[in-house]
Design a protein around this motif. Structure first.
Motif, PDB file in Angstrom:
ATOM      1  N   LEU A  54      40.493  43.019  40.468  1.00 61.06           N
ATOM      2  CA  LEU A  54      41.445  44.227  40.531  1.00 61.06           C
ATOM      3  C   LEU A  54      41.232  44.960  41.805  1.00 61.06           C
ATOM      4  N   PHE A  55      39.609  45.055  42.128  1.00 65.07           N
ATOM      5  CA  PHE A  55      39.443  45.698  43.375  1.00 65.07           C
ATOM      6  C   PHE A  55      39.635  45.019  44.695  1.00 65.07           C
ATOM      7  N   ASN A  56      39.109  43.749  44.725  1.00 63.11           N
ATOM      8  CA  ASN A  56      39.326  43.001  45.946  1.00 63.11           C
ATOM      9  C   ASN A  56      39.422  41.515  45.492  1.00 63.11           C
ATOM     10  N   LYS A  57      40.329  40.854  46.282  1.00 66.25           N
ATOM     11  CA  LYS A  57      40.720  39.443  46.166  1.00 66.25           C
ATOM     12  C   LYS A  57      39.317  38.465  46.285  1.00 66.25           C
ATOM     13  N   ARG A  58      38.327  39.018  47.124  1.00 64.51           N
ATOM     14  CA  ARG A  58      37.172  37.897  46.932  1.00 64.51           C
ATOM     15  C   ARG A  58      36.860  37.738  45.674  1.00 64.51           C
ATOM     16  N   TYR A  59      36.724  38.661  44.779  1.00 66.11           N
ATOM     17  CA  TYR A  59      36.236  38.492  43.513  1.00 66.11           C
ATOM     18  C   TYR A  59      37.041  37.464  42.513  1.00 66.11           C
ATOM     19  N   VAL A  60      38.374  37.101  42.970  1.00 64.89           N
ATOM     20  CA  VAL A  60      39.205  35.606  42.464  1.00 64.89           C
ATOM     21  C   VAL A  60      38.138  34.705  42.588  1.00 64.89           C
ATOM     22  N   ILE A  61      37.678  34.353  43.737  1.00 62.81           N
ATOM     23  CA  ILE A  61      37.084  33.088  43.871  1.00 62.81           C
ATOM     24  C   ILE A  61      35.462  33.268  43.404  1.00 62.81           C
ATOM     25  N   ALA A  62      34.929  34.387  43.316  1.00 66.53           N
ATOM     26  CA  ALA A  62      33.662  34.478  42.830  1.00 66.53           C
ATOM     27  C   ALA A  62      33.696  34.524  41.198  1.00 66.53           C
ATOM     28  N   VAL A  63      34.485  35.025  40.566  1.00 69.38           N
ATOM     29  CA  VAL A  63      34.587  34.885  39.044  1.00 69.38           C
ATOM     30  C   VAL A  63      34.802  33.455  38.653  1.00 69.38           C
ATOM     31  N   LYS A 103      49.574  52.525  39.497  1.00 72.94           N
ATOM     32  CA  LYS A 103      48.695  53.727  39.996  1.00 72.94           C
ATOM     33  C   LYS A 103      47.279  53.806  39.180  1.00 72.94           C
ATOM     34  N   SER A 104      47.559  53.759  38.077  1.00 69.23           N
ATOM     35  CA  SER A 104      46.696  54.126  37.006  1.00 69.23           C
ATOM     36  C   SER A 104      45.483  52.916  36.840  1.00 69.23           C
ATOM     37  N   MET A 105      44.273  53.037  37.308  1.00 67.99           N
ATOM     38  CA  MET A 105      43.231  52.192  37.088  1.00 67.99           C
ATOM     39  C   MET A 105      43.063  51.641  35.813  1.00 67.99           C
ATOM     40  N   LYS A 106      43.270  52.634  34.566  1.00 69.57           N
ATOM     41  CA  LYS A 106      42.994  52.295  33.197  1.00 69.57           C
ATOM     42  C   LYS A 106      44.033  51.399  32.719  1.00 69.57           C
ATOM     43  N   MET A 107      45.332  51.616  33.234  1.00 70.80           N
ATOM     44  CA  MET A 107      46.417  50.774  33.007  1.00 70.80           C
ATOM     45  C   MET A 107      46.201  49.379  33.496  1.00 70.80           C
ATOM     46  N   LYS A 108      45.716  49.341  34.723  1.00 74.11           N
ATOM     47  CA  LYS A 108      45.568  47.965  35.296  1.00 74.11           C
ATOM     48  C   LYS A 108      44.347  47.258  34.308  1.00 74.11           C
ATOM     49  N   PHE A 109      43.560  47.884  34.006  1.00 78.25           N
ATOM     50  CA  PHE A 109      42.631  47.389  33.099  1.00 78.25           C
ATOM     51  C   PHE A 109      42.993  46.879  31.744  1.00 78.25           C
ATOM     52  N   VAL A 110      43.877  47.671  31.025  1.00 75.00           N
ATOM     53  CA  VAL A 110      44.692  47.252  30.003  1.00 75.00           C
ATOM     54  C   VAL A 110      45.449  46.122  30.207  1.00 75.00           C
ATOM     55  N   CYS A 111      46.327  46.102  31.199  1.00 75.96           N
ATOM     56  CA  CYS A 111      47.199  45.040  31.641  1.00 75.96           C
ATOM     57  C   CYS A 111      46.335  43.728  31.628  1.00 75.96           C
ATOM     58  N   MET A 112      45.336  43.840  32.355  1.00 81.47           N
ATOM     59  CA  MET A 112      44.361  42.747  32.736  1.00 81.47           C
ATOM     60  C   MET A 112      43.862  41.898  31.394  1.00 81.47           C
ATOM     61  N   ALA A 113      43.451  43.035  30.361  1.00 83.26           N
ATOM     62  CA  ALA A 113      42.942  42.370  29.256  1.00 83.26           C
ATOM     63  C   ALA A 113      43.614  41.753  28.492  1.00 83.26           C
TER      64      ALA A 113
END
Length: 168
Positions: A54-63, A103-113
């Motif tokens: 969610l912070f940087n696209k580089r981590y898509v490949i890393a994870v 906008k809300s990082m908390k909502m991004k985390f909830v959505c991703m979970a």
């Protein structure tokens, strides 16, 4: 011009090093907790690294690389490696797209979970195919384990994101 050409290799090395560190951390945490990382009931604390995408696209490949490498330690590695790798890649891409305008990082985390927990149908299908486990119950148990992992990991990553700028 010379300054730009000197900075370019430095940036590339830095990007690769960050990606390698995340992939290796994913593998280390998964393998250290292998007793609960594989099977019909999974608690993969290493899933907390998904939030980095969610912070940087580089981590898509890393994870994704971390998942692929960690899944070689699975008893069902021959399916876990391609299915888990592809599922992770798609979840990270879908999560980035779904949360792009939030906008809300908390909502991004909830959505991703929630996206990650829902995606566990792929693992349930794999376990049903290999072991004859009941699909719906297995999807529920693996999905619940993923949601728990993502919730606990999300709290850790959210707290860390207040101290560390993961976007850099």
């Amino acid at each position: 011009m010379t300054l730009l050409s000197k900075e370019q290799p430095r940036t590339a090395v830095s990007e690769i090093a960050k990606m390698a560190m995340v992939a290796s951390l994913y593998v280390a945490v998964t393998v250290m907790l292998a007793v609960v990382s594989f099977g019909a009931i999974q608690l993969r604390l290493s899933e907390m690294f998904n939030y980095l995408a969610l912070f940087n696209k580089r981590y898509v490949i890393a994870v994704t690389a971390g998942v692929v490498l960690a899944n070689f330690f699975s008893p069902t590695w021959f399916l876990d490696v391609p299915v888990g790798g592809l599922a992770t890649f798609l979840v990270l891409i879908i999560s980035r797209a779904a949360t792009k305008n939030m906008k809300s990082m908390k909502m991004k985390f909830v959505c991703m979970a929630l996206i990650a927990a829902f995606s566990m149908f792929s693992i349930a299908g794999q376990l049903t195919l290999l072991y004859g486990l009941p699909f719906w119950f297995t999807w529920f148990t693996v999905g619940a384990g993923e949601l728990l992992s993502m919730t606990v990991g999300g709290m850790i990553m959210f707290a860390l994101s207040k101290k560390i700028d993961f976007s850099k």
